[in-house]
Enzyme design. Sequence first.
Site, short mmCIF file in Angstrom:
data_model
loop_
_atom_site.label_atom_id
_atom_site.label_comp_id
_atom_site.label_asym_id
_atom_site.label_seq_id
_atom_site.Cartn_x
_atom_site.Cartn_y
_atom_site.Cartn_z
NE ARG A 1 -16.45 -3.37 2.87
CZ ARG A 1 -15.21 -3.11 2.44
NH1 ARG A 1 -14.78 -3.64 1.31
NH2 ARG A 1 -14.43 -2.31 3.12
NE ARG B 1 -4.45 -0.30 2.28
CZ ARG B 1 -5.30 -1.31 2.38
NH1 ARG B 1 -4.85 -2.54 2.46
NH2 ARG B 1 -6.59 -1.10 2.42
NE ARG C 1 -13.33 -3.60 6.72
CZ ARG C 1 -12.43 -3.52 5.74
NH1 ARG C 1 -12.43 -4.42 4.77
NH2 ARG C 1 -11.56 -2.55 5.69
NE ARG D 1 -10.97 1.85 4.80
CZ ARG D 1 -12.06 1.10 4.68
NH1 ARG D 1 -13.17 1.42 5.32
NH2 ARG D 1 -12.04 0.03 3.92
P1 AMP Z 1 -8.46 -3.62 4.00
O1 AMP Z 1 -9.21 -4.75 4.61
O2 AMP Z 1 -7.45 -4.05 2.98
O3 AMP Z 1 -9.35 -2.51 3.51
O4 AMP Z 1 -7.59 -2.97 5.19
C1 AMP Z 1 -8.21 -2.41 6.33
C2 AMP Z 1 -7.21 -1.52 7.08
O5 AMP Z 1 -6.09 -2.32 7.52
C3 AMP Z 1 -6.59 -0.40 6.26
O6 AMP Z 1 -7.42 0.75 6.19
C4 AMP Z 1 -5.29 -0.15 7.04
O7 AMP Z 1 -5.54 0.57 8.23
C5 AMP Z 1 -4.88 -1.55 7.45
N1 AMP Z 1 -4.03 -2.19 6.42
C6 AMP Z 1 -4.32 -3.26 5.63
N2 AMP Z 1 -3.32 -3.54 4.80
C7 AMP Z 1 -2.35 -2.60 5.04
C8 AMP Z 1 -1.07 -2.34 4.48
N3 AMP Z 1 -0.58 -3.08 3.48
N4 AMP Z 1 -0.36 -1.30 5.00
C9 AMP Z 1 -0.82 -0.56 6.00
N5 AMP Z 1 -2.03 -0.73 6.57
C10 AMP Z 1 -2.80 -1.75 6.10
#
Ligand code: AMP
Length: 206
Positions: A120, A86, A150, A161
Amino acid sequence: MNVIFLGPPGAGKGTIAKEIKDLANVIHLSTGDMLREEMRNGTELGKMAKQYIEEGKLVPDEVIIGMVESKLKSSDKGILFDGFPRTVDQAKALDQFAKIDAVINLYTTVDVIVKRVGGRRICRDCGKVFNTSWYDSDRCDECGGELYTRTDDTEETIKKRYEVYVEQTEPLVDYYREKGILHDIDANGEIQEKVDKIKAIFDNVQ
Ligand code: AMP
């Protein structure tokens, strides 16, 4: 084969990854799912990640990179990365421990994201993703599990985000385009259409 699914929150990375992982014989590695599991288990990592996640911010690079690296060591299959890398620093670290064959860039607009993420609902048992715009039950239609929202899917956090995506993650589109391995897919199409296009890309790189 190692593949990255890139795209803003709500682009459908997780949903498509779940559909395609068995067809491509790869492991689905979602850093968001890994962090949520740490949070559910109440580990130190989970407690630390919780504050970042609920504010819509990224968890620090060194934490995420360490978590992914240890997962890769225990896997001998190809990986489908969902939500990682990311940041450019995460991508550079990944280059040190895995060869990436393709990057799927699921692109869409902020309006679509706010609508999708806002409605969602996710199954607690099998992880299937639903949306209130087309599904109005509290139970999963596949396994009967309870659906939940969530804690980071509030309107305020979604916007944060998306900002974080534009600032810190979108530069990866150019990073991988310059390497010649980026494939753009419109995230607004039908799921089967997207799966078919991605399968065709996989067939070419395998
Ligand atoms: P997601 O389920 O991929 O939308 O991730 C949910 C949250 O987890 C994100 O908004 C970040 O706070 C954290 N997160 C997930 N993957 C990463 C990553 N590769 N780097 C940093 N934070 C992450």
